[in-house]
Scaffold this motif. Structure first.
Motif, PDB file in Angstrom:
ATOM      1  N   ALA A 265      -2.065  -6.765   0.663  1.00 21.40           N
ATOM      2  CA  ALA A 265      -1.184  -5.993  -0.218  1.00 21.40           C
ATOM      3  C   ALA A 265      -0.507  -4.836   0.498  1.00 21.40           C
ATOM      4  N   ILE A 266      -1.176  -4.250   1.517  1.00 23.48           N
ATOM      5  CA  ILE A 266      -0.589  -3.099   2.227  1.00 23.48           C
ATOM      6  C   ILE A 266       0.085  -3.526   3.536  1.00 23.48           C
ATOM      7  N   PHE A 267       0.238  -4.844   3.724  1.00 23.70           N
ATOM      8  CA  PHE A 267       0.912  -5.393   4.910  1.00 23.70           C
ATOM      9  C   PHE A 267       0.218  -4.965   6.203  1.00 23.70           C
ATOM     10  N   PHE A 268      -1.114  -5.097   6.174  1.00 26.93           N
ATOM     11  CA  PHE A 268      -1.930  -4.775   7.342  1.00 26.93           C
ATOM     12  C   PHE A 268      -1.664  -5.757   8.488  1.00 26.93           C
ATOM     13  N   TYR A 269      -1.394  -7.011   8.141  1.00 27.88           N
ATOM     14  CA  TYR A 269      -1.174  -8.038   9.169  1.00 27.88           C
ATOM     15  C   TYR A 269       0.264  -7.951   9.684  1.00 27.88           C
ATOM     16  N   LYS A 270       0.422  -7.845  10.995  1.00 29.27           N
ATOM     17  CA  LYS A 270       1.728  -7.583  11.588  1.00 29.27           C
ATOM     18  C   LYS A 270       2.735  -8.707  11.336  1.00 29.27           C
ATOM     19  N   ASP A 271       2.281  -9.957  11.424  1.00 31.63           N
ATOM     20  CA  ASP A 271       3.215 -11.062  11.201  1.00 31.63           C
ATOM     21  C   ASP A 271       3.709 -11.098   9.757  1.00 31.63           C
ATOM     22  N   HIS A 272       2.841 -10.728   8.838  1.00 33.93           N
ATOM     23  CA  HIS A 272       3.204 -10.663   7.420  1.00 33.93           C
ATOM     24  C   HIS A 272       4.260  -9.578   7.188  1.00 33.93           C
ATOM     25  N   ALA A 273       4.020  -8.385   7.745  1.00 32.09           N
ATOM     26  CA  ALA A 273       4.960  -7.275   7.598  1.00 32.09           C
ATOM     27  C   ALA A 273       6.305  -7.616   8.236  1.00 32.09           C
ATOM     28  N   GLN A 274       6.261  -8.256   9.407  1.00 34.30           N
ATOM     29  CA  GLN A 274       7.490  -8.617  10.104  1.00 34.30           C
ATOM     30  C   GLN A 274       8.318  -9.610   9.295  1.00 34.30           C
ATOM     31  N   GLU A 275       7.654 -10.584   8.692  1.00 33.87           N
ATOM     32  CA  GLU A 275       8.359 -11.584   7.876  1.00 33.87           C
ATOM     33  C   GLU A 275       9.111 -10.914   6.722  1.00 33.87           C
ATOM     34  N   VAL A 276       8.453  -9.974   6.051  1.00 37.40           N
ATOM     35  CA  VAL A 276       9.071  -9.321   4.894  1.00 37.40           C
ATOM     36  C   VAL A 276      10.158  -8.355   5.333  1.00 37.40           C
TER      37      VAL A 276
ATOM     38  N   ILE B  79      19.146  -5.790   1.132  1.00 40.12           N
ATOM     39  CA  ILE B  79      18.630  -5.115  -0.065  1.00 40.12           C
ATOM     40  C   ILE B  79      18.885  -3.619   0.019  1.00 40.12           C
ATOM     41  N   GLU B  80      19.450  -3.071  -1.031  1.00 38.17           N
ATOM     42  CA  GLU B  80      19.794  -1.651  -1.049  1.00 38.17           C
ATOM     43  C   GLU B  80      18.888  -0.832  -1.974  1.00 38.17           C
ATOM     44  N   ARG B  81      18.196  -1.507  -2.877  1.00 30.97           N
ATOM     45  CA  ARG B  81      17.315  -0.799  -3.814  1.00 30.97           C
ATOM     46  C   ARG B  81      16.077  -1.660  -4.046  1.00 30.97           C
ATOM     47  N   ILE B  82      14.893  -1.070  -3.869  1.00 31.75           N
ATOM     48  CA  ILE B  82      13.661  -1.845  -3.913  1.00 31.75           C
ATOM     49  C   ILE B  82      12.576  -1.085  -4.676  1.00 31.75           C
ATOM     50  N   LEU B  83      11.696  -1.832  -5.364  1.00 30.79           N
ATOM     51  CA  LEU B  83      10.593  -1.252  -6.138  1.00 30.79           C
ATOM     52  C   LEU B  83       9.272  -1.681  -5.521  1.00 30.79           C
ATOM     53  N   LEU B  84       8.433  -0.710  -5.160  1.00 26.97           N
ATOM     54  CA  LEU B  84       7.115  -0.991  -4.588  1.00 26.97           C
ATOM     55  C   LEU B  84       6.047  -0.811  -5.665  1.00 26.97           C
ATOM     56  N   LEU B  85       5.082  -1.726  -5.724  1.00 23.89           N
ATOM     57  CA  LEU B  85       3.980  -1.633  -6.667  1.00 23.89           C
ATOM     58  C   LEU B  85       2.682  -1.376  -5.921  1.00 23.89           C
ATOM     59  N   GLY B  86       1.873  -0.443  -6.430  1.00 22.61           N
ATOM     60  CA  GLY B  86       0.591  -0.140  -5.795  1.00 22.61           C
ATOM     61  C   GLY B  86      -0.345   0.570  -6.738  1.00 22.61           C
ATOM     62  N   THR B  87      -1.599   0.692  -6.330  1.00 19.49           N
ATOM     63  CA  THR B  87      -2.600   1.309  -7.201  1.00 19.49           C
ATOM     64  C   THR B  87      -2.584   2.838  -7.132  1.00 19.49           C
ATOM     65  N   SER B  88      -1.877   3.404  -6.153  1.00 16.62           N
ATOM     66  CA  SER B  88      -1.825   4.859  -6.012  1.00 16.62           C
ATOM     67  C   SER B  88      -0.586   5.249  -5.209  1.00 16.62           C
ATOM     68  N   ARG B  89      -0.277   6.530  -5.218  1.00 13.92           N
ATOM     69  CA  ARG B  89       0.848   7.015  -4.401  1.00 13.92           C
ATOM     70  C   ARG B  89       0.559   6.780  -2.923  1.00 13.92           C
TER      71      ARG B  89
ATOM     72  N   MET C  38      -1.127   4.342  -1.629  1.00 10.68           N
ATOM     73  CA  MET C  38      -0.932   2.930  -1.303  1.00 10.68           C
ATOM     74  C   MET C  38       0.551   2.595  -1.162  1.00 10.68           C
ATOM     75  N   VAL C  39       1.393   3.062  -2.096  1.00 13.94           N
ATOM     76  CA  VAL C  39       2.813   2.725  -1.985  1.00 13.94           C
ATOM     77  C   VAL C  39       3.444   3.390  -0.769  1.00 13.94           C
ATOM     78  N   ASN C  40       2.936   4.563  -0.385  1.00 20.48           N
ATOM     79  CA  ASN C  40       3.424   5.198   0.842  1.00 20.48           C
ATOM     80  C   ASN C  40       3.064   4.358   2.069  1.00 20.48           C
ATOM     81  N   ARG C  41       1.864   3.778   2.089  1.00 18.47           N
ATOM     82  CA  ARG C  41       1.456   2.926   3.205  1.00 18.47           C
ATOM     83  C   ARG C  41       2.320   1.668   3.279  1.00 18.47           C
TER      84      ARG C  41
ATOM     85  N   ILE D   1      10.028   7.352  -0.019  1.00 15.67           N
ATOM     86  CA  ILE D   1      10.188   6.910  -1.415  1.00 15.67           C
ATOM     87  C   ILE D   1      10.959   7.974  -2.187  1.00 15.67           C
ATOM     88  N   SER D   2      12.012   7.559  -2.862  1.00 16.49           N
ATOM     89  CA  SER D   2      12.879   8.523  -3.558  1.00 16.49           C
ATOM     90  C   SER D   2      12.408   8.815  -4.975  1.00 16.49           C
ATOM     91  N   LYS D   3      11.680   7.878  -5.607  1.00 13.85           N
ATOM     92  CA  LYS D   3      11.238   8.108  -6.990  1.00 13.85           C
ATOM     93  C   LYS D   3       9.888   7.441  -7.224  1.00 13.85           C
TER      94      LYS D   3
END
Length: 270
Positions: free
Chosen positions: A61-72, A81-91, A93-96, A106-108
């Motif tokens: 969920a936090i894109f710990f795996y490098k190949d996973h993060a690179q793909e996304v 993409i110019e506007r994106i929404l991140l979902l997480g269990t805490s501030r 987590m979404v910062n990570r 993160i702007s909002k």
């Protein structure tokens, strides 16, 4: 890029709320549990809900795996993409997630409590605890069903005010969910009858219906035996209060609606 973040504890309904929130703010992409969802369709990533253990799910969920993060990251660039929404269990987590995907600050930040009522959140938590159901904000056909050992079901479609389909969800039960506590419908009805058993005015409770999906709802018919001149509204309000309190105390659920019908009334002669 404008980066939004929706955060709240697991099971509080973030994934169910994400599609409508994204539509409201004209956000074209969502990051949820390792997936990149663009205009309601999965376009990159692997869901954390496919993992076998909780630790692996968190890493995904936090894109710990490098190949996973690179793909996304690559897909975010390719889809411009110019506007994106991140979902997480805490501030935190979404910062990570934002850091791992190199999205910038993160702007909002939006807390789940800001967009869902207390009764909706507790209903979602109840469903998670008792049924282990998780929501993925992508269509049923896009879910790799072989990953799940239990139920995969269609969720629901979300519509805009103009009746346009803005997204679709799928319900799954991951392997890492652990055990379940099932409360039968009989017990749910019994809580209602027991809550009013010492009310002398109530002689019977029938046609009890309980629905705990989305906004928790209870309806029932009561038979009353009261002296002439008794304010019936006050009796009904006391029944309402007792039922509401019983569900909060025993299930940590806030009932959104309790409909009470007086089906039979007896007023003995003085």
């Amino acid at each position: 890029m404008d980066v939004y973040a929706l955060y709240g504890p697991s099971g509080t309904g973030k994934s169910s709320s994400a599609l409508e929130l994204a539509h409201k703010h004209k956000i074209s992409a969502i990051i949820d549990d390792g997936l990149l969802i663009y205009k309601g369709r999965k376009v990159a990533g692997t869901s954390a809900k496919y993992e076998r253990t909780t630790v692996q799910a968190v890493k995904r969920a936090i894109f710990f795996y490098k190949d996973h993060a690179q793909e996304v990251r690559k897909a975010i660039h390719e889809y411009e993409i110019e506007r994106i929404l991140l979902l997480g269990t805490s501030r935190k987590m979404v910062n990570r997630i934002a850091d791992a995907l190199e999205l910038g600050p993160i702007s909002k930040y939006i807390a789940i409590e800001d967009i869902r009522s207390s009764s909706e959140i507790k209903a979602a938590l109840y469903t998670r605890r008792t049924a282990g159901k998780h929501v993925i904000p992508i269509p049923y056909i896009q879910v790799e069903q072989d990953f799940f050992r239990r139920l995969i079901a269609r969720g629901k479609k979300f519509f805009s005010a103009k009746k346009e389909v803005i997204g679709e969800t799928t319900i799954v039960q991951p392997d890492f969910g652990g055990g379940r506590v099932h409360v039968t419908e009989h017990v749910l009805r019994k809580l209602i009858t027991l809550s009013c058993r010492d009310m002398q005015e109530v002689t019977n409770m029938t046609k009890i219906h309980v629905m705990l999906n989305d906004l928790p709802f209870v309806s029932l018919e009561v038979h009353l035996n009261v002296p002439r001149g008794t304010p019936l509204r006050q009796v009904a309000q006391e029944i309402h209060h007792r039922i509401y309190d019983a569900y909060v105390r025993h299930l940590n659920l806030e009932l959104d609606t309790i409909n009470i019908t007086i089906g039979k009334l007896t007023m003995p002669d003085a």
